[in-house]
Design a protein around this motif. Structure first.
Motif, short mmCIF file in Angstrom:
data_model
loop_
_atom_site.label_atom_id
_atom_site.label_comp_id
_atom_site.label_asym_id
_atom_site.label_seq_id
_atom_site.Cartn_x
_atom_site.Cartn_y
_atom_site.Cartn_z
N GLN A 2 -1.93 -7.79 7.11
CA GLN A 2 -2.04 -6.52 7.82
C GLN A 2 -2.21 -5.32 6.88
OE1 GLN A 2 -2.16 -6.10 11.36
NE2 GLN A 2 -2.63 -8.25 10.95
N ARG B 222 -2.86 2.61 13.60
CA ARG B 222 -2.37 1.44 14.31
C ARG B 222 -1.07 1.79 15.03
NH1 ARG B 222 -3.98 -3.56 12.34
NH2 ARG B 222 -2.75 -4.34 14.12
N GLN C 129 0.86 -1.19 0.00
CA GLN C 129 0.00 0.00 0.00
C GLN C 129 0.89 1.23 0.00
OE1 GLN C 129 -2.69 0.24 3.32
NE2 GLN C 129 -3.46 2.26 2.75
N THR D 273 -4.74 -3.66 4.63
CA THR D 273 -6.19 -3.76 4.38
C THR D 273 -6.60 -3.18 3.04
OG1 THR D 273 -6.47 -1.69 5.58
CG2 THR D 273 -6.70 -3.75 6.84
N ASN D 274 -5.88 -2.16 2.55
CA ASN D 274 -6.24 -1.52 1.28
C ASN D 274 -5.03 -1.49 0.36
OD1 ASN D 274 -9.00 -0.73 2.00
ND2 ASN D 274 -7.99 0.70 3.43
#
Length: 854
Positions: A202, A177, A113, A204-205
């Protein structure tokens, strides 16, 4: 009955003999004689050995650098042979990965990401990867600490740790986080890869998901719609015609030719020095084959010793330079990660090259009558027309091959490129004697101290021709690098080089178009701050840097593009506001009232088929779409011949070159004038502010500026690490001159050793020390001048030939001539060579009447 008195004993197996050359005993005898002469005369052959050692050492070092400078083979693939890359927004990503795994078996999934660094145009990658994955291990290594073992842990690269001031054991709040930093990691295949490593699952996007695997061609063909995401390692390597293998092969080929060239001159001198002793050997009954064998064995011995010493020298220099190359190439390189498949054959070819180099004087020496050989008089020179005509023909053929390779560069062309360069080098070799004859003809009316060495260079072309060829080859490499670098950096559309000067910093507004490099609007956060507040932030950053020069950068939606090329402009186009012009010392009277653009890019004003696009129009690429009389002919080039709709596009805008503008790719190097803005009714907006500090900002000042910009939702840009054209040109020039002067110095040593008898005669007739210095200086100057001219001409033949079928990206850019660097090569190098000869020569011979029989 026989007795013991008439018995015989066979002490050695009788060797077969021939009637013409003495057979094996004769060959064995002359080989032993050649070996003894080599051991006794190693000092006399030291210069030849040095030439071969330097040439092979340069080949080993060059091959190592050429192989290891590009990214490692299969970078991004790990140990896999295939890779599937899924971009962000791919539908049913999980099911597609599962389907891929069903077809290919074992896979290694890497999720990434892209995240913007607050207050900076730079980004880093939040990466989920298994350190013990099936294929991705070569893309990940641990510097210190340990890999993350759970969702609350993270390992970062050194760049991320420095940017966010992190140490092992710290807690880092990122993306909502909180994770503990467990280690420092890196990508050995790309040290510029900045990322934060987390355990799989870990991210997510993800903005990109890479799946590594190895499958057969039949399996990949059965993937159906998934094939669009798959790239193979072989296909990625084959798409680049100038791959490391091609570069190494070209370097090895040129290196072997260089070894052969420098060896020919050396062995010619050695054969001439031994002329009387070889004549004595012939007078004692040795055949022509025996005498040729003596010289060839000497060549093999010199080649073996030179190859071993050169390989050791190249290896030592490589081990010393490797850390610097790792820093500049941005990936780890093993100490013995060398192209052994090239170095081994190179050593063997060095021996073969010296054998054939010794064969030429070996054949020449046997054509001299024994009486003439005993007198020590050299053979008469060959006629020059034997090599001049083939040399010109090869120049033309090489240019044609390079032109074809330039035309097909996107789809191949590597064999034609390599063959064209080799033929060009051979043409240099064939034309070198012709250049010596021209120099001798030009010096007919010069003083005796100049006319004499020029005449000797032309008379003894077997010796001096190879020396001039080697010097020309070194200059050819340097001049070609200078020309190609000037061409690349002279490309007015694909501008290259540093983004800003070291003392400059750009502060971009939130959600601005940003620079021409890096992500656009990388801050990604909208803000409600006013332009006045943003200007205040820029002013505070400037004050912290000790600067009072803050230049507002306004931008419009207009852009430049080239109709025939079908591609848009590289780099931002700012508005030439009075404040911007004043900051760079440009007066209103210096600007053409009708100019639409001002630019610091040399050559841009002479490029035709340019368009100023301001209505969202983009012309179809290719000159084949042009039609007569469809444009607005209000530019300096007259009526246009391609579509340019009224109200959306202005054909052939008036472009004025102004050297006072900055040259950085992100700096305002090309600006649209207020005249064009008002005439076309364009709207403007603030894009950012350019700050010019009195000194380059420190790392701490850059960090403070980034944090201040991030607080306002803004970003900053500082100087990148891209080299400037001047740096590359200077490196190429120094390399070529050093190589050529090194060859020249050793060649002059060989020539002086051969002409020792002439110097004794001159001393006996009363020649002064200055006269002897003049002889050496004239020899060095003539060889350096001839090599500089021939090498530079060959470089331009190569560059023009390669660019001939691409006039936009080639021939027009060759007009950007690196005048300073070429003058250093064409004028500075001969002057340095002549001055060195004048200062370092002139020592009186030890004995005037003594001429040793070697």
């Amino acid at each position: 009955m026989s007795t013991g008195l008439d018995s015989t004993a066979l002490r050695e197996w009788p060797a077969g003999t021939g009637t013409s050359n003495g057979g094996v005993p004769a060959r064995r005898a002359v080989i032993r004689w050649a070996w003894r002469m080599f051991r006794r005369e190693w000092r006399q052959q030291l210069l030849v050995l040095a030439l071969i050692v330097v040439a092979l050492g340069a080949t080993v070092l060059g091959a190592a650098i050429a192989t290891n400078t590009p990214p490692p083979a299969g970078a991004g693939f790990g140990t896999a042979q295939d890779m599937a890359t899924f971009p962000a927004g791919t539908k049913n990503l999980a099911s597609q990965i599962a389907t891929l795994q069903q077809h290919v078996g074992k896979v290694d999934v890497v999720e990434g990401q892209r995240i913007a660094i607050p207050g900076s145009i730079s980004t880093y990658d939040l990466r989920a990867q298994d350190p013990n994955g099936a294929f991705g291990q070569p893309m990940l290594s641990l510097v210190k600490g340990h890999y993350p073992a759970g969702p609350a842990q993270v390992a970062v690269t050194q760049g991320v740790a420095t940017t966010f001031n992190l140490k092992i054991g710290d807690t880092w709040q990122q993306g909502g986080r909180v994770r503990q930093v467990t280690g420092i990691v890196q990508n050995p295949q790309s040290l510029l890869d900045e990322f934060a490593l987390v355990v799989p699952g870990q991210v997510t996007n993800p903005t990109q998901v890479t799946v590594l695997f190895t499958a057969s061609a039949r399996t990949i063909a059965s993937l159906g719609s998934l094939r669009q995401y798959v790239v193979t390692r072989h296909g990625a390597a084959a798409s680049n015609p100038l791959n490391p293998e091609t570069i190494v092969l070209a370097l090895a080929t040129v290196g072997m030719l260089l070894i052969a060239l420098v060896a020919v001159g050396g062995f010619t001198v050695l054969a001439q020095r031994r002329l009387r002793s070889l004549g004595m050997l012939g007078a004692l009954g040795a055949t022509d084959a025996n005498i040729r064998l003596v010289v060839r064995v000497n060549g093999v011995l010199v080649g073996v010793v030179g190859a071993l010493a050169g390989a050791v020298l190249g290896l030592v220099v490589w081990l010393a330079y490797r850390p610097e190359l790792e820093s500049s190439a941005h990936h780890l390189i093993g100490p013995f990660q060398l192209p052994w498949i090239v170095i081994g054959p190179a050593m063997a070819l060095a021996v073969i090259a010296t054998y054939f180099a010794a064969s030429r004087p070996a054949r020449s020496i046997t054509k001299i009558p024994i009486v003439a050989a005993l007198s020590g008089r050299p053979a008469p020179p060959k006629q020059v027309h034997r090599s001049a005509v083939p040399g010109v023909v090869l120049f033309v053929v090489a240019a044609a091959l390079l032109s074809y390779s330039g035309k097909s560069a996107n789809g191949g062309g590597a064999p034609e490129l390599l063959l064209g360069i080799v033929l060009l080098v051979v043409a240099i070799i064939l034309l070198a004697p012709f250049c010596l004859a021209i120099l001798a003809r030009l010096g007919r009316h010069a003083p005796i101290a100049i006319r004499l060495p020029l005449r000797d260079l032309a008379r003894y072309r077997a010796r001096s021709g190879s020396a001039l060829s080697a010097i020309s080859l070194g200059v050819f490499i340097a001049a070609l690098l200078c020309v190609l670098t000037a061409q690349r950096y002279g490309n007015v559309l694909d501008y290259a080089g540093p983004n800003v000067a070291s003392n400059q910093l750009i502060v971009y507004t939130p959600n601005s178009n940003g620079p021409s490099i890096g992500p656009k609007g990388s801050s990604g956060s909208a803000t409600t701050s006013t332009p006045q507040a943003q200007a205040a932030v820029a002013a505070s950053i400037a004050k912290a840097l000790g600067s009072s020069t803050v230049i507002e950068l306004d931008q419009t939606s207009a852009s430049l593009q080239h109709a025939a090329a079908g591609r848009s402009w590289s780099g931002p186009i700012f508005v030439a506001t009075p404040q911007l012009l004043q900051a760079f010392g440009i007066k209103a009277s210096d600007v053409n009232p009708d100019a639409d653009f001002l630019t610091a890019r040399p050559g841009l004003s002479g490029v035709s088929l340019m368009q100023l696009v301001y209505g969202g129009y983009f012309a179809p690429g290719g000159a084949g779409n042009a039609g007569p009389g469809n444009g607005q002919g209000n530019g300096p080039n007259g009526p246009t011949s391609w579509p340019c709709p009224k109200g959306q596009c202005l054909a052939n805008p008036v472009i004025q070159e102004v050297s006072a503008l900055p040259a950085g790719t992100s700096a305002p190097n090309t600006v649209i004038t207020s005249h064009a803005v008002h005439t076309l009714g364009l709207s403007t907006s603030i894009n950012g502010w350019l700050i010019q500090a009195p000194h380059p900002p420190t790392a701490a000042q850059i960090t403070q500026a980034r944090l201040a910009a991030a607080a306002a939702g803004m970003t900053i840009e500082t100087k990148n690490s891209a080299p400037s054209s001047a740096e590359i040109l200077d490196y190429a020039t120094v390399f070529g001159i050093a190589l050529a002067l090194g060859i020249l110095a050793m060649t002059i040593g060989l020539i002086r050793s051969e002409t020792a008898g002439d110097l004794r005669t001159l001393s006996a007739t009363g020649a002064s020390s200055f006269a002897r210095r003049e002889l050496t200086a004239a020899t060095a100057f003539a060889l350096a001048l001839g090599g500089a001219v021939l090498g530079t001409v060959a470089a331009y033949v190569a560059a023009i030939g390669y660019a001939w079928d691409n006039p936009l990206d080639g021939l027009s850019e060759l007009s950007n001539v690196p005048i300073t660097n070429l003058l250093i090569i064409l004028v500075g190098m001969p002057v340095i060579a002549g001055a060195a000869g004048l200062l370092l020569a002139g020592r009186e011979p030890s004995g005037v009447a003594h001429q040793p029989l070697e």
